[in-house]
Design a protein around this motif. Structure first.
Motif, PDB file in Angstrom:
ATOM      1  N   CYS A   1      89.104  29.503 -76.643  1.00  0.00           N
ATOM      2  CA  CYS A   1      87.839  29.829 -75.979  1.00  0.00           C
ATOM      3  C   CYS A   1      86.651  29.658 -76.924  1.00  0.00           C
ATOM      4  O   CYS A   1      86.806  29.673 -78.138  1.00  0.00           O
ATOM      5  N   GLN A   2      85.481  29.494 -76.300  1.00  0.00           N
ATOM      6  CA  GLN A   2      84.264  29.448 -77.097  1.00  0.00           C
ATOM      7  C   GLN A   2      83.617  30.827 -77.166  1.00  0.00           C
ATOM      8  O   GLN A   2      83.190  31.282 -78.207  1.00  0.00           O
ATOM      9  N   ARG A   3      83.572  31.468 -76.001  1.00  0.00           N
ATOM     10  CA  ARG A   3      83.053  32.832 -75.959  1.00  0.00           C
ATOM     11  C   ARG A   3      84.034  33.673 -75.157  1.00  0.00           C
ATOM     12  O   ARG A   3      84.850  33.135 -74.415  1.00  0.00           O
ATOM     13  N   ALA A   4      83.904  34.989 -75.264  1.00  0.00           N
ATOM     14  CA  ALA A   4      84.758  35.854 -74.466  1.00  0.00           C
ATOM     15  C   ALA A   4      83.992  37.093 -74.047  1.00  0.00           C
ATOM     16  O   ALA A   4      83.108  37.559 -74.772  1.00  0.00           O
ATOM     17  N   SER A   5      84.313  37.578 -72.854  1.00  0.00           N
ATOM     18  CA  SER A   5      83.786  38.862 -72.411  1.00  0.00           C
ATOM     19  C   SER A   5      84.931  39.863 -72.470  1.00  0.00           C
ATOM     20  O   SER A   5      86.053  39.544 -72.106  1.00  0.00           O
ATOM     21  N   VAL A   6      84.629  41.049 -72.939  1.00  0.00           N
ATOM     22  CA  VAL A   6      85.668  42.066 -73.068  1.00  0.00           C
ATOM     23  C   VAL A   6      85.431  43.153 -72.034  1.00  0.00           C
ATOM     24  O   VAL A   6      84.306  43.646 -71.878  1.00  0.00           O
ATOM     25  N   MET A   7      86.494  43.498 -71.308  1.00  0.00           N
ATOM     26  CA  MET A   7      86.372  44.529 -70.276  1.00  0.00           C
ATOM     27  C   MET A   7      87.239  45.726 -70.628  1.00  0.00           C
ATOM     28  O   MET A   7      88.280  45.599 -71.263  1.00  0.00           O
ATOM     29  N   ARG A   8      86.777  46.885 -70.178  1.00  0.00           N
ATOM     30  CA  ARG A   8      87.565  48.091 -70.371  1.00  0.00           C
ATOM     31  C   ARG A   8      87.222  49.052 -69.231  1.00  0.00           C
ATOM     32  O   ARG A   8      86.051  49.266 -68.947  1.00  0.00           O
ATOM     33  N   ASP A   9      88.246  49.576 -68.582  1.00  0.00           N
ATOM     34  CA  ASP A   9      88.016  50.577 -67.531  1.00  0.00           C
ATOM     35  C   ASP A   9      87.018  50.119 -66.485  1.00  0.00           C
ATOM     36  O   ASP A   9      86.174  50.889 -66.035  1.00  0.00           O
TER      37      ASP A   9
ATOM     38  N   VAL B   1      90.313  48.505 -76.539  1.00  0.00           N
ATOM     39  CA  VAL B   1      91.036  49.763 -76.411  1.00  0.00           C
ATOM     40  C   VAL B   1      90.074  50.939 -76.402  1.00  0.00           C
ATOM     41  O   VAL B   1      90.267  51.918 -75.697  1.00  0.00           O
ATOM     42  N   GLY B   2      89.020  50.812 -77.178  1.00  0.00           N
ATOM     43  CA  GLY B   2      87.938  51.763 -77.051  1.00  0.00           C
ATOM     44  C   GLY B   2      88.153  53.057 -77.813  1.00  0.00           C
ATOM     45  O   GLY B   2      87.273  53.853 -77.940  1.00  0.00           O
ATOM     46  N   ARG B   3      89.338  53.277 -78.250  1.00  0.00           N
ATOM     47  CA  ARG B   3      89.556  54.481 -79.048  1.00  0.00           C
ATOM     48  C   ARG B   3      90.742  54.194 -79.943  1.00  0.00           C
ATOM     49  O   ARG B   3      91.346  53.139 -79.867  1.00  0.00           O
ATOM     50  N   GLU B   4      91.095  55.156 -80.742  1.00  0.00           N
ATOM     51  CA  GLU B   4      92.110  54.882 -81.761  1.00  0.00           C
ATOM     52  C   GLU B   4      93.506  55.107 -81.177  1.00  0.00           C
ATOM     53  O   GLU B   4      94.413  55.595 -81.834  1.00  0.00           O
ATOM     54  N   LEU B   5      93.662  54.719 -79.893  1.00  0.00           N
ATOM     55  CA  LEU B   5      94.910  54.959 -79.185  1.00  0.00           C
ATOM     56  C   LEU B   5      96.101  54.439 -79.980  1.00  0.00           C
ATOM     57  O   LEU B   5      97.124  55.080 -80.084  1.00  0.00           O
ATOM     58  N   MET B   6      95.946  53.231 -80.484  1.00  0.00           N
ATOM     59  CA  MET B   6      97.082  52.598 -81.137  1.00  0.00           C
ATOM     60  C   MET B   6      97.283  53.091 -82.566  1.00  0.00           C
ATOM     61  O   MET B   6      98.320  52.890 -83.153  1.00  0.00           O
ATOM     62  N   GLN B   7      96.249  53.730 -83.105  1.00  0.00           N
ATOM     63  CA  GLN B   7      96.367  54.149 -84.490  1.00  0.00           C
ATOM     64  C   GLN B   7      96.942  55.552 -84.621  1.00  0.00           C
ATOM     65  O   GLN B   7      97.200  56.031 -85.703  1.00  0.00           O
ATOM     66  N   GLU B   8      97.128  56.245 -83.464  1.00  0.00           N
ATOM     67  CA  GLU B   8      97.620  57.617 -83.546  1.00  0.00           C
ATOM     68  C   GLU B   8      98.929  57.677 -84.311  1.00  0.00           C
ATOM     69  O   GLU B   8      99.743  56.764 -84.248  1.00  0.00           O
TER      70      GLU B   8
END
Lengths: 326, 505
Positions: free
Chosen positions: B209-217, B239-246
């Protein structure tokens, strides 16, 4: 979080659930009231007690079949073979009675034959994996042929009075067929609303794959529905031969269509998973009322057929329109 | 320059969920625009609006500056928008050409007859631009998934599409097939076709891709210039929060709860052996089609074994159907919730109780009070929202439906819970809740198997991971060695001896 608001929430709704008078049933009831009101203005004496009892009596056979049909439809199936099932059961019961078999035994045999016919349908659907429409289309012809072969095509005449009085009497002024069907309806209601089997029927018809993964006994549930439908077809035939005093092998021709119509008017979805016992009873009464009212108005049979067809279509369109807004 | 496509404040509400709110962005002609986001972020909903399946609750769309409003998919097609679905929408026993002309066949004699020969000629013409090797007369079912995707693209070209939207096009492709697809996409872009490329795989998006849009909720959280942004930036946006880093906490014990010995099946599982411990969360990773779901279905009694045995608490069990598995204490939370999980029109309470109605019944009659008490207890424990126990389950959001299915196995007192893609189609908030539920269940002594395509999810949840490939268990990775590249290295055919695929950024 305090428990009280949630608890209040959940206390309210089951009260409605227990009376189980859904919006859809209310709609069917309104339909019935409207139809009755129309006939009441057109036909003098339509609302007399005698005629109302008449309507119930005339609706009872179809209501009996339609209750079984409702359970089958809820399970996601269809039973086209109810008419011929009734015919086999009628001619065998009549023959047994003529040969001197005690009345209770002959009745049990008749019901047993009906349930056996249903069992065959159920096994072909649940274990052999054939489509319900095709299975019962096949047995529609097969069972009819068996009834004709068994009697050589002749009616079985001279059913003893001991048997007939069971189905022709009154109790508290209400005809026996009406009472019998009322008891059956109550039992069907309990089955559907209060037992695991009822929930299994709704689950299998609502989403068979999910029901399977959740451990619902799919085959047993489907077979149960067809056995009940066959048994109720037999019961309907007993009511009829009790009234007529004769059992014809061609009895019950096109019964399946009226039964399906009553169930559909009452809110059963042919996709499965949905249906109402009360709705089906009201649906059967609507069809009975139409026939009774039009006959009293001396409308030709052709037009009666037309009116019945239109009622079914209008009911389904109203159903569709109201569901679309959900 | 007028943008090829512009979304202006698009919102879409469904009962119980705000699928999209106020999404606006532009895409230029010939641009390859990535649409990134977790499952349930709203990407698919946006695509469905673009392709005329849904109508937005509010907002407008512009194609080449012209305000468009689609009532049905044909309208979008007419406006030059083609959609390539994740699940290819093709009729298997029709030919390639018939599928390409599905819905608007080429006819002769005033529409009376279909001209198959002309269809095949035109199909071959369109295919020749991108993949001349495909025979237009072959039945579509004889093609590989990657080729079928190419057919869809060729079909879009036939329609003279100006915008081609692709929804997770690579979910069942091998790396070399992805390369081929990337070439085709680049070629299309050079000829001026705009591509909307939906994926949750960062590597791919960065690669093409050249550009990307990111969506959440359901919201647009930002636009990314792929040349300058880093993977980590984008993950944080998605992800918007440290969900994966918990912190991962293991509750695994040494007690073997379930042992699979040499499992094989007609559904491609071959000689799978592993142990599952009490309190353990065992992850199963692998490509789509590697047999992960099939392995779970064997454990859940939904498919039959052809060889091997399953022991629970040291005793061999015979699982002929899900009922057997349920009485052995095994419950499956299936991937396709709508198809295999819920009875849509029934209440959330009944859906919860379905597997254990017998235990709520006395003399064949369901005890309403007992059922209600259990439902209140368990559905509160899984934090069902809204807490309306008589509401049909179809009116709940995906996350809350999932909670009800989990409660189903609590009600049946299952000790072994099998999760197939536990957070598919679930928004980010509910995702965290599902993770915490799975951990709480493990802490309670349940044994848990989690199948997931999302590597961060597998890594976040698992005490140990099995990697599947072609129906076999290709590797077992301990918690200490658990990385995305370790999993990928074992998941891709022929790759475990060679190098892991080079990250593109």
């Amino acid at each position: 979080m305090s428990n009280s608001p949630a608890a209040a929430d959940t206390k309210l709704s089951p009260a409605f659930g227990r009376f189980s008078f859904s919006l859809r049933d209310a709609g069917t009831l309104i339909g019935l009231v409207v139809i009755m009101a129309v006939f009441a203005t057109l036909v003098p004496g339509f609302l007399s007690e005698r005629n109302l009892v008449n309507i119930l009596q005339q609706s009872s056979i179809n209501a009996c079949l339609a209750l079984g049909m409702t359970l089958v439809i809820i399970s996601g199936g269809i039973d086209l073979s109810v008419g011929p099932t009734a015919a086999i059961s009628a001619v065998i019961t009549a023959t047994l009675l003529l040969s001197g078999t005690p009345v209770p035994l002959a009745i049990l045999a008749g019901l047993g034959i009906g349930m056996a016919c249903g069992f065959i349908n159920g096994v072909l659907v649940a274990y052999v994996g054939l489509q319900p429409f095709i299975v019962t289309l096949g047995t529609l012809s097969t069972y009819r042929a068996l009834a004709l072969i068994y009697t050589g095509g002749n009616p079985v005449l001279g059913i003893p009075a001991g048997f007939r009085s069971l189905f022709n009497g009154n109790l508290f002024g209400i005809p026996m067929p009406v009472l019998i069907v009322a008891v059956v309806a109550l039992a069907a209601w309990v089955l559907l609303k209060k037992t695991p089997i009822g929930e299994y029927l709704l689950a299998v018809g609502g989403n068979e794959e999910a029901a399977y993964v959740a451990g619902v006994p799919i085959a047993r549930t489907k077979i149960t529905a067809y056995v009940i439908s066959g048994g109720l077809a037999a019961l309907a035939s007993l009511i009829l031969i009790g009234r007529l005093g004769a059992a014809e092998p061609i009895l019950g021709n096109l019964w399946e269509l009226d039964a399906i119509a009553a169930a559909a008017i009452g809110g059963a979805s042919l996709m499965g998973g949905k249906g109402s016992i009360l709705g089906t009873i009201l649906g059967a009464i609507i069809l009975g009322t139409m026939r009774n009212g039009l006959t009293l108005m001396n409308v030709q049979a052709f037009y009666q057929l037309l009116a019945t067809g239109l009622i079914i279509l209008v009911a389904m369109m109203i159903d569709r329109a109201t569901r679309g807004r959900e | 320059m007028t943008p090829r496509l512009r979304f202006e404040a698009i919102s879409k509400r469904f009962p119980g969920v705000n699928a999209l709110s106020d999404v606006s962005f532009d895409v230029a002609p010939g641009e390859i625009h990535g649409l990134l986001g977790e499952n349930g972020a709203g990407k698919s909903t946006l695509l469905r609006i673009l392709s005329g399946v849904f109508r937005p609750t509010s907002g407008s769309m512009f194609v080449d500056g012209e305000n468009v409003s689609f009532r049905k998919p044909m309208d979008a097609r007419g406006a030059g928008i083609a959609m390539i679905h994740q699940e290819l929408q093709q009729v298997p026993h029709l030919s390639v050409a018939q599928n390409m002309f599905l819905g608007h066949p080429l006819t002769t004699v005033g529409g009376l007859f279909v001209s198959r020969r002309e269809q095949e000629r035109r199909a071959a013409q369109a295919l020749s631009m991108i993949e001349p090797g495909i025979d237009p007369a072959a039945p579509i079912s004889s093609l590989k998934v990657a080729q079928r995707q190419i057919v869809e693209i060729a079909r879009a070209l036939l329609d003279r599409a100006r915008i081609i939207a692709m929804d997770e096009p690579t979910s069942s492709l091998t790396p070399s097939e992805f390369e081929r697809l990337a070439e085709v996409i680049t070629k299309l872009s050079a000829s001026g076709v705009t591509i909307i490329y939906v994926s949750h795989k960062m590597d791919e998006v960065f690669r093409i891709c050249q550009r990307a849009s990111v969506m959440r909720d359901g919201k647009l959280v930002g636009a990314v210039d792929v040349q300058t942004a880093s993977h980590q930036d984008v993950i944080t946006m998605m992800v918007g929060r440290e969900l994966m880093q918990e912190q991962h906490v293991s509750h695994a014990t040494a007690t073997v709860k379930l042992e699979a010995r040499g499992l094989s099946s007609l559904t491609k599982i071959r000689d799978a052996s592993f142990k599952l411990h009490r309190g353990e969360v065992l992850g199963i990773a692998g490509l789509v089609g590697s047999g992960r779901t099939e392995l779970l279905r064997l454990l859940a009694g939904a498919d039959r074994l052809t060889a091997g045995a399953i022991d629970i608490d040291g005793k061999t069990v015979n699982l002929r159907n899900p009922r057997d598995a349920i009485s052995a204490g095994i419950g499956l939370v299936p991937e396709e919730r709508k198809r295999e999980g819920i009875i849509p029109v029934r209440s959330v309470t009944i859906n919860m109780a379905l597997a254990s109605l017998g235990s709520f019944s006395k003399a064949g009659i369901i005890q309403g009070g007992k059922l209600r008490n259990t439902a209140e207890d368990l559905l509160r424990r899984v934090n069902l929202r809204p807490f309306q126990l008589d509401r049909p389950i179809r009116l709940f959001s995906g996350g809350n439906q999932q909670k009800a299915i989990i409660a189903r196995w609590l009600a049946s007192k299952s000790q072994i819970l099998l999760f197939d893609e536990p957070t598919r189609g679930i928004d980010v908030g509910a995702k965290a809740e599902i993770y915490h539920l799975i951990e709480a269940l493990a802490a309670d002594g349940h044994s848990i198997v989690v199948v997931s395509s999302e590597l961060p999810e597998v890594i976040r949840l698992s005490d140990r991971v099995l990697v599947m490939r072609d129906g076999r268990i290709a590797a077992e990775i301990a918690r200490a060695d658990l990385t995305e590249s370790a999993i990928v290295a074992h998941a891709i055919p022929g790759a475990n001896t060679g190098r892991p695929p080079a990250p593109a950024a």
